[in-house]
Enzyme design. Structure first.
Site, PDB file in Angstrom:
ATOM      1  N   HIS A  71      44.962  60.862   7.681  1.00 54.41           N
ATOM      2  CA  HIS A  71      46.015  60.081   8.322  1.00 54.41           C
ATOM      3  C   HIS A  71      45.665  59.767   9.777  1.00 54.41           C
ATOM      4  O   HIS A  71      45.094  60.595  10.479  1.00 54.41           O
ATOM      5  CB  HIS A  71      47.335  60.868   8.286  1.00 54.41           C
ATOM      6  CG  HIS A  71      48.550  60.028   8.480  1.00 54.41           C
ATOM      7  ND1 HIS A  71      48.907  59.511   9.709  1.00 54.41           N
ATOM      8  CD2 HIS A  71      49.506  59.616   7.600  1.00 54.41           C
ATOM      9  CE1 HIS A  71      50.025  58.820   9.578  1.00 54.41           C
ATOM     10  NE2 HIS A  71      50.415  58.862   8.316  1.00 54.41           N
ATOM     11  N   GLY A 101      52.274  61.027  32.265  1.00 54.20           N
ATOM     12  CA  GLY A 101      51.203  62.018  32.279  1.00 54.20           C
ATOM     13  C   GLY A 101      49.803  61.450  32.236  1.00 54.20           C
ATOM     14  O   GLY A 101      48.869  62.155  31.837  1.00 54.20           O
ATOM     15  N   GLY A 136      45.414  66.342  22.737  1.00 53.65           N
ATOM     16  CA  GLY A 136      45.563  64.912  22.531  1.00 53.65           C
ATOM     17  C   GLY A 136      46.807  64.400  23.221  1.00 53.65           C
ATOM     18  O   GLY A 136      47.318  65.022  24.160  1.00 53.65           O
TER      19      GLY A 136
END
Length: 566
Positions: free
Chosen positions: A84, A165, A177
């Site tokens: 995915h 961020g 990640g």
């Protein structure tokens, strides 16, 4: 009665093979107060787990933050591989309005959550769908372009950096990640059962209704070559249902074909509208829809809206109990066609309600309620009984409205009486809520009197708590008075225009409502007498006296109407 705010959250975590990691992430959610964990769906091939939970907005946001934090600690994206698309340990995190809250409000919560994740956990966040800051980022695929491997390039490319961020690639980002946080409408996954085994015909119905539609073809509508526009894009014939995706398939387990549909915006295409349209298109092809299979959970309003829709089509009153409306929806759409359909297991609000349910006075039997009142404890007392009398008055007014809506020869007046019955149901529901609210108010006073006293600070805190509880215990019966007073116009209208055979019931409803106003008024006065703020106390008493005078006058007028017709 104010509708409870409920938000659903469906985060996707980039781990589907390690049960212990999944368990620890889920534990963070399950351990958050006022949150109900509904489902954990791990996938080994995708190496991804989807977790579904619901609760109050604040609780859901807190649970989501804790889950993101735990996922960031346990999942190392440098070692992640799966089928995915993914961009982070917590890949995507949508907030979804269920009840009492808008999509826009969820979008604001999502942006605040994204900022907190970035600030406190140092995980860069993109905002998508309703929370997106730019139109292109409404699309999840745009936010996830390049997936995890493409993060370094995106961080250093102007216009591609995260909304919160953003910084150059470092070890922390390499491990966690990024996360895509957003808000979207509730999605309903539903299958419509057909009396055919033909996948091709099921697909044809799906193409008739889905928003995307079907390709426009040259010559033969099925075998002809798809037509292209000047840019080379396939020209589509749109389907009839906006915000839907659909396909036809055959289910071995049931031996039937289905139209499988995702409704991506139930405000645009509610479930009952989709059902009727699939039925219409199926009938045009000589096929019948035999039932409906809801996959997963639904908000309560989906079934309430459907039940009311089918009642209105029958020219029947919609002012009936919620449970009865839902049963109409179940039978009308064949929700129990393939297997039993239990609303307590399929409706989000009921699942939350059952998980946090406390025993209520309103749930007692008539005998149990009377016996509980008769005991030596001071609650339930007069305020609670007043609220219950008001509820009974509303119930009688509603009964007359429903009998009138269904009276032979009055078919053209069904909607007129349905409106009155709807109003009666709302008042009855509010007054039943006040049955328990009045006892809760009394218990608050007792709890305040039980606070420690001795030091100057303790005495001050106790005195302040007593006054706050007394104020609340004055406001609750005043709410009862107002709700019960609103029952009287309903009873008058039913006495004047309703089924003459039930005029005495309208009269008894007025008697009960008037008694509720007067009884609750006594509670307002006795509690107001204990308030130190005399200006506020006198205002409460004046308002109560005005409501009492109006109720006595209304009752007299209604009984005169009743007597004239008996």
């Amino acid at each position: 009665m104010t509708q409870r705010q409920i938000v659903e959250c469906v985060p996707n975590f980039s781990e589907g093979r390690n049960p212990e990691t999944i368990r620890q992430i889920a534990a963070e959610i399950e351990g958050t107060a006022d949150v109900r964990l509904l489902n954990i769906d791990p996938g080994e091939a995708t190496n991804r787990t989807v977790i579904t939970f619901v609760g109050s907005p604040e609780a859901v946001v807190e649970a989501a933050f804790k889950a993101v934090r735990r996922a960031g600690e346990l999942i190392d994206m440098r070692k992640h591989h799966g089928a995915h698309p993914r961009i982070g340990a917590t890949d995507v995190l949508p907030l979804i309005p269920v009840s009492g809250i808008t999509l826009e409000e969820c979008a604001q919560l999502a942006r605040q959550l994204a900022k907190r994740i970035a600030d406190e956990l140092r995980i860069p966040c993109y905002c998508y769908e309703a929370a997106a800051f730019t139109e292109e980022r409404r699309n999840l695929a745009v936010c996830r372009t390049g997936e995890y491997e493409g993060i370094p390039k995106k961080l250093s490319t102007p216009g591609k950096e995260p909304d919160f961020g953003s910084r150059q690639m470092d070890d922390d980002i390499a491990r966690t990640g990024c996360t895509v946080v957003g808000a979207r409408d509730f999605l309903i996954a539903v299958n419509f059962n057909l009396n055919t085994t033909s996948t091709r015909r099921a697909n044809a119905i799906a193409f008739d209704v889905r928003e995307k539609g079907r390709p426009r073809r040259e010559g033969h509508p099925i075998t002809g070559k798809p037509m292209k526009d000047a840019e080379g894009n396939t020209i589509m014939i749109p389907g009839t249902l906006k915000k839907t995706k659909a396909i036809g398939w055959y289910i071995d387990e049931y031996g039937i074909a289905q139209v499988s549909m995702n409704i991506t915006d139930i405000n645009v295409t509610p479930l009952h509208k989709a059902f009727d349209e699939v039925c219409r298109c199926a009938q045009q092809r000589g096929i019948r829809v035999t039932g409906t299979e809801i996959v997963g959970l639904v908000p309560k309003r989906t079934l309430i809206e459907a039940g009311r829709y089918f009642l209105q089509k029958q020219h029947r009153s919609t002012g009936i109990p919620e449970e009865d409306i839902i049963q109409i929806a179940i039978h009308s759409m064949g929700l129990a066609d393939l297997r039993p359909f239990n609303p307590r297991e399929k409706v989000i609000e009921y699942l939350l309600e059952d998980a946090n349910r406390q025993p209520l006075l309103a749930d007692l039997t008539v005998k149990g309620f009377a016996e509980e009142t008769s005991r030596e404890s001071p609650a339930p007392g007069g305020g609670t009984i007043s609220a219950y009398m008001g509820a009974l008055g509303a119930a009688l007014g509603t009964m007359v409205a429903n009998l009138s809506a269904h009276k032979a020869g009055w078919d053209e007046r069904w909607e007129e009486f349905s409106i009155s019955a709807d109003k009666g149901q709302q008042l009855m529901s509010e007054l039943l809520h006040l049955v328990d609210e009045d006892t809760t108010a009394f218990n608050r006073i007792m709890a305040a009197f039980g606070m420690p006293r001795g030091t100057e600070e303790e005495n001050a805190l106790r005195s302040e708590a007593i006054q706050a509880a007394t104020l609340y215990a004055t406001e609750v019966p005043l709410r009862t008075m107002k709700a019960a007073a609103a029952v009287l116009p309903l009873c008058r209208l039913m006495a004047e225009t309703g089924n003459p055979n039930s005029v005495s019931d309208a009269g008894v409803g007025a008697l009960a409502a008037r008694s509720a106003v007067l009884g609750a008024g006594l509670n307002v006065k006795i509690n107001a007498a204990q308030l130190k703020d005399r200006q506020k106390a006198e205002a409460f008493i004046a308002e109560a006296d005005a409501l009492i005078s109006q109720a006595i006058e209304s009752e007299r007028d209604i009984l005169a109407i009743v007597e004239s017709k008996i």
